[in-house]
Each structure stands twice: as structure tokens, then as C-alpha cells.
Design a protein around this motif. Sequence first.
Motif, PDB file in Angstrom:
ATOM      1  N   CYS A 245      67.263  61.782  36.726  1.00 53.34           N
ATOM      2  CA  CYS A 245      68.469  61.206  36.131  1.00 53.34           C
ATOM      3  C   CYS A 245      68.433  61.401  34.625  1.00 53.34           C
ATOM      4  CB  CYS A 245      68.532  59.716  36.467  1.00 53.34           C
ATOM      5  SG  CYS A 245      69.947  58.855  35.758  1.00 53.34           S
ATOM      6  N   LEU A 246      69.564  61.759  34.028  1.00 54.74           N
ATOM      7  CA  LEU A 246      69.617  61.967  32.573  1.00 54.74           C
ATOM      8  C   LEU A 246      69.289  60.679  31.811  1.00 54.74           C
ATOM      9  CD1 LEU A 246      72.827  64.195  32.232  1.00 54.74           C
ATOM     10  CD2 LEU A 246      70.443  64.922  32.069  1.00 54.74           C
TER      11      LEU A 246
ATOM     12  N   GLN B 287      76.862  55.947  31.984  1.00 52.22           N
ATOM     13  CA  GLN B 287      75.781  56.625  31.247  1.00 52.22           C
ATOM     14  C   GLN B 287      76.194  57.028  29.836  1.00 52.22           C
ATOM     15  OE1 GLN B 287      74.906  59.413  34.731  1.00 52.22           O
ATOM     16  NE2 GLN B 287      72.894  59.159  33.796  1.00 52.22           N
TER      17      GLN B 287
ATOM     18  N   HIS C  20      74.137  59.672  44.178  1.00 54.92           N
ATOM     19  CA  HIS C  20      73.453  59.228  42.959  1.00 54.92           C
ATOM     20  C   HIS C  20      74.458  58.700  41.943  1.00 54.92           C
ATOM     21  CE1 HIS C  20      70.250  59.994  39.710  1.00 54.92           C
ATOM     22  NE2 HIS C  20      71.348  59.747  39.015  1.00 54.92           N
ATOM     23  N   GLU C  21      75.540  59.459  41.726  1.00 57.44           N
ATOM     24  CA  GLU C  21      76.517  59.062  40.705  1.00 57.44           C
ATOM     25  C   GLU C  21      77.309  57.830  41.147  1.00 57.44           C
ATOM     26  OE1 GLU C  21      75.973  60.284  37.942  1.00 57.44           O
ATOM     27  OE2 GLU C  21      74.788  61.976  38.647  1.00 57.44           O
TER      28      GLU C  21
ATOM     29  N   HIS D 217      75.411  54.795  40.458  1.00 64.26           N
ATOM     30  CA  HIS D 217      75.498  54.377  39.046  1.00 64.26           C
ATOM     31  C   HIS D 217      76.674  53.411  38.831  1.00 64.26           C
ATOM     32  CE1 HIS D 217      72.497  56.408  36.637  1.00 64.26           C
ATOM     33  NE2 HIS D 217      72.792  57.603  37.122  1.00 64.26           N
TER      34      HIS D 217
END
Length: 149
Positions: free
Chosen positions: A88-89, A51, A130-131, A134
Motif C-alpha cells: 500500500c502506498l 490517502q 483493497h481500495e 480504504h
Amino acid sequence: MAYRNIVKKGDPILYRKSRRVEVFDKKLHTLLDDMKETLYRENGVGLAAVQVGVLKRVIVIDVGEGLIELVNPEIVFTQGVQEEAEGCLSLPGEYGVTSRPAVVKIKAQNRNGQWCLYKGEELKARCLCHEIDHLDGILFTKRVIKPVD
Ligand code: NI
């Protein structure tokens, strides 16, 4: 520490698989420090290196218990199911209810390469899953089962 810009939806890097970290050097420590600064500046609970445009298997999370740095994280145990709202950012303004394990155990290295075990429930379990997604190029939208009420 320095803030790094967040990669947003539409950038193809978000769909790529991150590489394992083999070298635990100053460059990795700077990345972790910068990710911490960026996470707190954005008021997030978790951030993956992809990210900020770095395809390394590195995540930071803070669900209100202090910062945890995870390098090469792997899920080694899951139990149960939870269905909760997630965002999510990298996808500002998008939310959905996802299906995630209720409990997870994670094996990961710290910034010096030492392996540690972590356990997460509720928000922490969601955040860890979640991470780690990614790192495999998977966005939470793929896990959405229904819209937020
Ligand atoms: Ni995210």
C-alpha cells in the motif's frame, strides 16, 4: 492536475469511514484529476481519496489497462479466493499475503454520476477490494494471512 501528498500509516484519518459523494461537480473532477496524477507519480496501481486526506468514497485504479475512476463503489458479487502479496502506498515497505476474492463485480458511479458495472480478476480484483477497504477505514494489514516468502 496537481500532485497531492500521500497520507502515511499512523495518521488516524486512514482508519475513518469515507462519506458518499452526492455532488458531481468541478471539485470532484479536480480531486479525480489530482488522484490520477498522484497515482502515476507514485507508480501505484490504486489510490483511495482518504490517502490524499479526503474522506470521500472515491478511488482510482490502473492495473495496466488504463485509468478507472470509481465513485461510491460497491462490491455486488464475489467468487473464489486468491492469496497473493499486497502492499500500500500509505504503508511503504510493508507487504503481506492477503486473502481476497478471485473475482469481483463492482457497481460504481463515474465522475458524472452515471452508474456502471465493472468486473475484476486477479490483480484487478485485489486492487478493487483493497481500495474499497480504504473507504471503510480498513488497511490491507488486516487481511494479511501470512508473510511474503
Ligand atoms: Ni492502500
